[in-house]
Design a protein around this motif. Sequence first.
Motif, PDB file in Angstrom:
ATOM      1  N   SER A  17      -5.019   9.868  -6.732  1.00 25.52           N
ATOM      2  CA  SER A  17      -5.451   9.969  -5.338  1.00 25.52           C
ATOM      3  C   SER A  17      -4.843   8.792  -4.568  1.00 25.52           C
ATOM      4  CB  SER A  17      -6.977   9.895  -5.259  1.00 25.52           C
ATOM      5  OG  SER A  17      -7.417   8.606  -5.659  1.00 25.52           O
ATOM      6  N   VAL A  18      -4.965   8.842  -3.262  1.00 29.91           N
ATOM      7  CA  VAL A  18      -4.481   7.739  -2.434  1.00 29.91           C
ATOM      8  C   VAL A  18      -5.209   6.449  -2.817  1.00 29.91           C
ATOM      9  CG1 VAL A  18      -4.352   6.858  -0.072  1.00 29.91           C
ATOM     10  CG2 VAL A  18      -3.830   9.248  -0.534  1.00 29.91           C
ATOM     11  N   GLU A  19      -6.510   6.559  -3.029  1.00 29.31           N
ATOM     12  CA  GLU A  19      -7.314   5.384  -3.368  1.00 29.31           C
ATOM     13  C   GLU A  19      -6.901   4.803  -4.719  1.00 29.31           C
ATOM     14  OE1 GLU A  19      -8.533   8.316  -2.319  1.00 29.31           O
ATOM     15  OE2 GLU A  19      -9.287   7.753  -0.327  1.00 29.31           O
ATOM     16  N   ALA A  20      -6.647   5.664  -5.698  1.00 25.31           N
ATOM     17  CA  ALA A  20      -6.218   5.191  -7.018  1.00 25.31           C
ATOM     18  C   ALA A  20      -4.849   4.512  -6.931  1.00 25.31           C
ATOM     19  CB  ALA A  20      -6.173   6.347  -8.008  1.00 25.31           C
ATOM     20  N   LEU A  21      -3.950   5.071  -6.128  1.00 28.57           N
ATOM     21  CA  LEU A  21      -2.628   4.468  -5.958  1.00 28.57           C
ATOM     22  C   LEU A  21      -2.748   3.117  -5.254  1.00 28.57           C
ATOM     23  CD1 LEU A  21       0.401   4.717  -6.387  1.00 28.57           C
ATOM     24  CD2 LEU A  21       0.531   5.992  -4.237  1.00 28.57           C
ATOM     25  N   ALA A  22      -3.629   3.037  -4.272  1.00 27.76           N
ATOM     26  CA  ALA A  22      -3.852   1.772  -3.572  1.00 27.76           C
ATOM     27  C   ALA A  22      -4.381   0.715  -4.534  1.00 27.76           C
ATOM     28  CB  ALA A  22      -4.824   1.973  -2.414  1.00 27.76           C
ATOM     29  N   LEU A  23      -5.313   1.093  -5.368  1.00 26.15           N
ATOM     30  CA  LEU A  23      -5.871   0.163  -6.345  1.00 26.15           C
ATOM     31  C   LEU A  23      -4.803  -0.292  -7.339  1.00 26.15           C
ATOM     32  CD1 LEU A  23      -8.432  -1.251  -7.369  1.00 26.15           C
ATOM     33  CD2 LEU A  23      -8.858   0.757  -8.767  1.00 26.15           C
ATOM     34  N   ALA A  24      -3.975   0.624  -7.786  1.00 27.38           N
ATOM     35  CA  ALA A  24      -2.937   0.306  -8.771  1.00 27.38           C
ATOM     36  C   ALA A  24      -1.824  -0.568  -8.207  1.00 27.38           C
ATOM     37  CB  ALA A  24      -2.344   1.594  -9.336  1.00 27.38           C
ATOM     38  N   THR A  25      -1.525  -0.405  -6.919  1.00 24.86           N
ATOM     39  CA  THR A  25      -0.401  -1.135  -6.324  1.00 24.86           C
ATOM     40  C   THR A  25      -0.808  -2.362  -5.528  1.00 24.86           C
ATOM     41  OG1 THR A  25      -0.457   0.222  -4.327  1.00 24.86           O
ATOM     42  CG2 THR A  25       1.028   0.937  -6.116  1.00 24.86           C
ATOM     43  N   GLY A  26      -2.054  -2.385  -5.069  1.00 21.71           N
ATOM     44  CA  GLY A  26      -2.473  -3.474  -4.187  1.00 21.71           C
ATOM     45  C   GLY A  26      -2.090  -3.230  -2.737  1.00 21.71           C
ATOM     46  N   ILE A  27      -1.569  -2.060  -2.453  1.00 26.53           N
ATOM     47  CA  ILE A  27      -1.210  -1.685  -1.074  1.00 26.53           C
ATOM     48  C   ILE A  27      -2.444  -1.055  -0.441  1.00 26.53           C
ATOM     49  CG2 ILE A  27       0.301  -0.266   0.372  1.00 26.53           C
ATOM     50  CD1 ILE A  27       2.325  -0.326  -1.987  1.00 26.53           C
ATOM     51  N   ARG A  28      -2.745  -1.436   0.779  1.00 24.35           N
ATOM     52  CA  ARG A  28      -3.931  -0.911   1.452  1.00 24.35           C
ATOM     53  C   ARG A  28      -3.856   0.604   1.606  1.00 24.35           C
ATOM     54  NH1 ARG A  28      -3.682  -2.990   6.566  1.00 24.35           N
ATOM     55  NH2 ARG A  28      -5.677  -2.025   7.015  1.00 24.35           N
ATOM     56  N   THR A  29      -5.000   1.252   1.426  1.00 23.72           N
ATOM     57  CA  THR A  29      -5.104   2.716   1.501  1.00 23.72           C
ATOM     58  C   THR A  29      -4.542   3.279   2.806  1.00 23.72           C
ATOM     59  OG1 THR A  29      -7.002   2.680   0.011  1.00 23.72           O
ATOM     60  CG2 THR A  29      -6.713   4.658   1.345  1.00 23.72           C
ATOM     61  N   PRO A  30      -4.862   2.705   3.978  1.00 27.80           N
ATOM     62  CA  PRO A  30      -4.306   3.272   5.229  1.00 27.80           C
ATOM     63  C   PRO A  30      -2.777   3.258   5.272  1.00 27.80           C
ATOM     64  CG  PRO A  30      -6.102   1.765   5.720  1.00 27.80           C
ATOM     65  CD  PRO A  30      -5.806   1.620   4.266  1.00 27.80           C
ATOM     66  N   ARG A  31      -2.168   2.252   4.672  1.00 23.98           N
ATOM     67  CA  ARG A  31      -0.698   2.205   4.650  1.00 23.98           C
ATOM     68  C   ARG A  31      -0.141   3.325   3.784  1.00 23.98           C
ATOM     69  NH1 ARG A  31       2.010  -1.725   6.949  1.00 23.98           N
ATOM     70  NH2 ARG A  31       3.793  -1.602   5.548  1.00 23.98           N
ATOM     71  N   ILE A  32      -0.742   3.537   2.615  1.00 22.70           N
ATOM     72  CA  ILE A  32      -0.273   4.609   1.739  1.00 22.70           C
ATOM     73  C   ILE A  32      -0.455   5.960   2.430  1.00 22.70           C
ATOM     74  CG2 ILE A  32      -0.648   5.812  -0.447  1.00 22.70           C
ATOM     75  CD1 ILE A  32      -1.248   3.067  -1.682  1.00 22.70           C
ATOM     76  N   LYS A  33      -1.578   6.148   3.114  1.00 25.61           N
ATOM     77  CA  LYS A  33      -1.798   7.399   3.852  1.00 25.61           C
ATOM     78  C   LYS A  33      -0.719   7.591   4.914  1.00 25.61           C
ATOM     79  CE  LYS A  33      -6.764   7.925   3.220  1.00 25.61           C
ATOM     80  NZ  LYS A  33      -8.083   7.948   3.878  1.00 25.61           N
ATOM     81  N   ALA A  34      -0.350   6.508   5.586  1.00 26.60           N
ATOM     82  CA  ALA A  34       0.704   6.593   6.602  1.00 26.60           C
ATOM     83  C   ALA A  34       2.041   6.969   5.969  1.00 26.60           C
ATOM     84  CB  ALA A  34       0.820   5.273   7.355  1.00 26.60           C
ATOM     85  N   PHE A  35       2.351   6.403   4.808  1.00 25.44           N
ATOM     86  CA  PHE A  35       3.607   6.738   4.126  1.00 25.44           C
ATOM     87  C   PHE A  35       3.606   8.210   3.721  1.00 25.44           C
ATOM     88  CE2 PHE A  35       3.456   2.162   2.251  1.00 25.44           C
ATOM     89  CZ  PHE A  35       3.736   1.619   3.491  1.00 25.44           C
ATOM     90  N   LEU A  36       2.446   8.715   3.297  1.00 29.90           N
ATOM     91  CA  LEU A  36       2.348  10.122   2.887  1.00 29.90           C
ATOM     92  C   LEU A  36       2.452  11.073   4.076  1.00 29.90           C
ATOM     93  CD1 LEU A  36      -0.445   9.910   0.193  1.00 29.90           C
ATOM     94  CD2 LEU A  36       1.893  10.690  -0.158  1.00 29.90           C
ATOM     95  N   GLU A  37       1.913  10.669   5.207  1.00 31.28           N
ATOM     96  CA  GLU A  37       1.943  11.528   6.395  1.00 31.28           C
ATOM     97  C   GLU A  37       3.290  11.494   7.100  1.00 31.28           C
ATOM     98  OE1 GLU A  37      -1.328  10.468   8.929  1.00 31.28           O
ATOM     99  OE2 GLU A  37      -2.793  10.873   7.361  1.00 31.28           O
ATOM    100  N   ASP A  38       3.857  10.290   7.244  1.00 37.18           N
ATOM    101  CA  ASP A  38       5.051  10.125   8.069  1.00 37.18           C
ATOM    102  C   ASP A  38       6.298   9.694   7.313  1.00 37.18           C
ATOM    103  OD1 ASP A  38       3.426  10.635  10.315  1.00 37.18           O
ATOM    104  OD2 ASP A  38       2.905   8.512  10.475  1.00 37.18           O
ATOM    105  N   GLY A  39       6.148   9.311   6.051  1.00 40.77           N
ATOM    106  CA  GLY A  39       7.291   8.741   5.346  1.00 40.77           C
ATOM    107  C   GLY A  39       7.724   7.479   6.057  1.00 40.77           C
ATOM    108  N   THR A  40       8.986   7.393   6.396  1.00 40.73           N
ATOM    109  CA  THR A  40       9.483   6.241   7.149  1.00 40.73           C
ATOM    110  C   THR A  40       9.709   6.587   8.616  1.00 40.73           C
ATOM    111  OG1 THR A  40      11.727   6.813   6.485  1.00 40.73           O
ATOM    112  CG2 THR A  40      10.589   5.173   5.154  1.00 40.73           C
ATOM    113  N   ASP A  41       9.302   7.796   9.020  1.00 37.78           N
ATOM    114  CA  ASP A  41       9.528   8.236  10.397  1.00 37.78           C
ATOM    115  C   ASP A  41       8.446   7.770  11.364  1.00 37.78           C
ATOM    116  OD1 ASP A  41      11.787   9.562   9.527  1.00 37.78           O
ATOM    117  OD2 ASP A  41      10.711  11.447   9.212  1.00 37.78           O
TER     118      ASP A  41
END
Length: 80
Positions: A17-41
């Motif tokens: 999940s986004v939350e599990a990935l955030a926990l594993a990477t140390g990247i904040r959940t909202p940032r990961i959600k943004a990458f999933l929604e928009d990529g780099t656009d």
Amino acid sequence: MHLAQLLASAMRRHHLSVEALALATGIRTPRIKAFLEDGTDGPVHPTVQELRKLADTLALPAESVTQGAQRTVAAAGQRN
């Protein structure tokens, strides 16, 4: 492949999940959600360090993740 598609596919493959990935990477959940929604656009651009963490955690080739993201950001800069 677009960063958002690459991340979504890898997350499904690893059953993360986004939350599990955030926990594993140390990247904040909202940032990961943004990458999933928009990529780099979108307005939130991943750093090279974040891309490397995502690649390591999702067992993706770091070069393809960072190069794909850099090409997308460079193309967006050329449009402006």
